[in-house]
Scaffold this motif. Sequence first.
Motif, PDB file in Angstrom:
ATOM      1  N   THR A 131      43.704  80.175  98.319  1.00 38.68           N
ATOM      2  CA  THR A 131      43.513  81.620  98.194  1.00 38.68           C
ATOM      3  C   THR A 131      44.070  82.138  96.876  1.00 38.68           C
ATOM      4  O   THR A 131      43.474  83.011  96.227  1.00 38.68           O
ATOM      5  N   THR A 132      45.218  81.614  96.467  1.00 39.33           N
ATOM      6  CA  THR A 132      45.802  82.005  95.183  1.00 39.33           C
ATOM      7  C   THR A 132      44.871  81.632  94.040  1.00 39.33           C
ATOM      8  O   THR A 132      44.613  82.440  93.129  1.00 39.33           O
ATOM      9  N   ALA A 133      44.350  80.404  94.081  1.00 38.00           N
ATOM     10  CA  ALA A 133      43.445  79.947  93.026  1.00 38.00           C
ATOM     11  C   ALA A 133      42.157  80.773  93.010  1.00 38.00           C
ATOM     12  O   ALA A 133      41.657  81.141  91.936  1.00 38.00           O
ATOM     13  N   LEU A 134      41.619  81.075  94.179  1.00 34.03           N
ATOM     14  CA  LEU A 134      40.388  81.866  94.249  1.00 34.03           C
ATOM     15  C   LEU A 134      40.604  83.261  93.684  1.00 34.03           C
ATOM     16  O   LEU A 134      39.746  83.786  92.947  1.00 34.03           O
ATOM     17  N   THR A 135      41.736  83.863  93.988  1.00 32.82           N
ATOM     18  CA  THR A 135      42.037  85.202  93.475  1.00 32.82           C
ATOM     19  C   THR A 135      42.119  85.197  91.949  1.00 32.82           C
ATOM     20  O   THR A 135      41.547  86.072  91.277  1.00 32.82           O
ATOM     21  N   ILE A 136      42.803  84.210  91.393  1.00 35.75           N
ATOM     22  CA  ILE A 136      42.932  84.124  89.935  1.00 35.75           C
ATOM     23  C   ILE A 136      41.565  83.905  89.295  1.00 35.75           C
ATOM     24  O   ILE A 136      41.236  84.505  88.265  1.00 35.75           O
ATOM     25  N   GLN A 137      40.733  83.066  89.901  1.00 33.92           N
ATOM     26  CA  GLN A 137      39.399  82.804  89.349  1.00 33.92           C
ATOM     27  C   GLN A 137      38.542  84.071  89.351  1.00 33.92           C
ATOM     28  O   GLN A 137      37.830  84.352  88.388  1.00 33.92           O
ATOM     29  N   GLN A 140      39.639  86.269  86.552  1.00 33.57           N
ATOM     30  CA  GLN A 140      39.183  85.759  85.266  1.00 33.57           C
ATOM     31  C   GLN A 140      37.699  86.021  85.039  1.00 33.57           C
ATOM     32  O   GLN A 140      37.263  86.268  83.901  1.00 33.57           O
ATOM     33  N   GLU A 141      36.919  86.005  86.109  1.00 30.90           N
ATOM     34  CA  GLU A 141      35.474  86.175  85.980  1.00 30.90           C
ATOM     35  C   GLU A 141      35.063  87.631  85.831  1.00 30.90           C
ATOM     36  O   GLU A 141      34.149  87.952  85.059  1.00 30.90           O
ATOM     37  N   PHE A 142      35.731  88.535  86.560  1.00 32.79           N
ATOM     38  CA  PHE A 142      35.223  89.905  86.655  1.00 32.79           C
ATOM     39  C   PHE A 142      36.122  90.968  86.023  1.00 32.79           C
ATOM     40  O   PHE A 142      35.693  92.107  85.845  1.00 32.79           O
ATOM     41  N   LEU A 143      37.378  90.631  85.746  1.00 32.28           N
ATOM     42  CA  LEU A 143      38.277  91.618  85.162  1.00 32.28           C
ATOM     43  C   LEU A 143      38.941  91.050  83.918  1.00 32.28           C
ATOM     44  O   LEU A 143      39.309  89.866  83.883  1.00 32.28           O
ATOM     45  N   ASP A 144      39.104  91.882  82.944  1.00 27.35           N
ATOM     46  CA  ASP A 144      39.746  91.478  81.704  1.00 27.35           C
ATOM     47  C   ASP A 144      41.223  91.872  81.770  1.00 27.35           C
ATOM     48  O   ASP A 144      41.630  92.947  81.324  1.00 27.35           O
ATOM     49  N   VAL A 145      42.013  91.012  82.388  1.00 30.50           N
ATOM     50  CA  VAL A 145      43.442  91.285  82.542  1.00 30.50           C
ATOM     51  C   VAL A 145      44.236  90.151  81.909  1.00 30.50           C
ATOM     52  O   VAL A 145      43.697  89.066  81.635  1.00 30.50           O
ATOM     53  N   SER A 146      45.507  90.396  81.693  1.00 31.97           N
ATOM     54  CA  SER A 146      46.362  89.379  81.076  1.00 31.97           C
ATOM     55  C   SER A 146      46.658  88.263  82.064  1.00 31.97           C
ATOM     56  O   SER A 146      46.478  88.413  83.285  1.00 31.97           O
ATOM     57  N   ARG A 147      47.117  87.149  81.544  1.00 27.81           N
ATOM     58  CA  ARG A 147      47.435  86.013  82.413  1.00 27.81           C
ATOM     59  C   ARG A 147      48.577  86.336  83.362  1.00 27.81           C
ATOM     60  O   ARG A 147      48.615  85.846  84.493  1.00 27.81           O
ATOM     61  N   TRP A 148      49.547  87.138  82.893  1.00 24.21           N
ATOM     62  CA  TRP A 148      50.653  87.497  83.779  1.00 24.21           C
ATOM     63  C   TRP A 148      50.179  88.325  84.951  1.00 24.21           C
ATOM     64  O   TRP A 148      50.685  88.179  86.071  1.00 24.21           O
ATOM     65  N   VAL A 149      49.203  89.174  84.718  1.00 25.05           N
ATOM     66  CA  VAL A 149      48.632  89.953  85.819  1.00 25.05           C
ATOM     67  C   VAL A 149      47.895  89.025  86.785  1.00 25.05           C
ATOM     68  O   VAL A 149      47.991  89.171  88.012  1.00 25.05           O
ATOM     69  N   GLU A 150      47.143  88.071  86.240  1.00 24.33           N
ATOM     70  CA  GLU A 150      46.468  87.089  87.088  1.00 24.33           C
ATOM     71  C   GLU A 150      47.466  86.339  87.959  1.00 24.33           C
ATOM     72  O   GLU A 150      47.245  86.161  89.170  1.00 24.33           O
TER      73      GLU A 150
END
Length: 309
Positions: A131-137, A140-150
Amino acid sequence: MSNNNDIISPEMLVLIITATVIGTIARLLTIKLDYRQYPNYPNGYLIHVVTGGLASALGAIVIPTLMAKDFAAVTFLALAIQHFRDVRKTERESLLDLEGDEFARRGDAYIDGIAKIFEARNYIAMLVSFTTALTIQLLQEFLDVSRWVEIFVGAAVGLSLFYLLKRFTERQKIGDIASVTEGLMEIKGSDLYVDGMFVSHLMGREEAKQWFLEDGLAAVIHPNHEHYQIPLLNSGQRQAILFETTRRLGQRKLYSVQNPADGKTIIALVPIIKNFQLLKETILLTPLLETVKKNPELFNKHQGTVKSN
């Protein structure tokens, strides 16, 4: 993934590491919650941390492999599930081998429950990681946010799922369906009575009588409702109570009887540590075994009453 299939992109590396760490943390938290039972530290902790970490890593790599269209790699999940079943079998066999070395036996029902729980907790680690990996993916695909936010959002979603799964799999305890009072021990001739209920006729020697009257403890378990007599009168549940009691207080002599008429269970023992409050706490914290909950709808832990139909 990057254009070079042999190199993992920084985005995928963040995803895999974050998901694996969060899944492993979830497994660590479940070990801490199970302090009354096996595993014993430190070697037992190490074994379960490693298996939980592997489960988390498997959950983390599902998304990258799907993104790379490497569907054959997903078949490792089937192998992982078989491995976790083998872990359950190994745990069960290990606990059965230790039965003769304890003050009292755990009993087959208690051991089976412990083994199933450890298998299920590896699945929890895998699901939290996935679930964590899916959320981060998705971020990354739909929102332009920083890695720390991801990382923060992925961890929050994964830990939220862990909280829900923990609540869903949380077991009831004896304290949810019964109360415990201190029993009054009396010896009449060579018979031991607790609160007027016969316990044993093996008190013939004066030394044994004095031993129980001076150093003994007695606890009476009262079901809060007549329906709760069903689990309390189960032999597997009583054996689990005896194991937890003697594991925590030690045992020089132990007796246990039940009264089918009112569902009361009496435990009389001469412990190594004479402390009734500790005895009471241990009994109340003993988990209710899944095998004795034939009618789960009868148990309403939050209200302490039987649910109406």
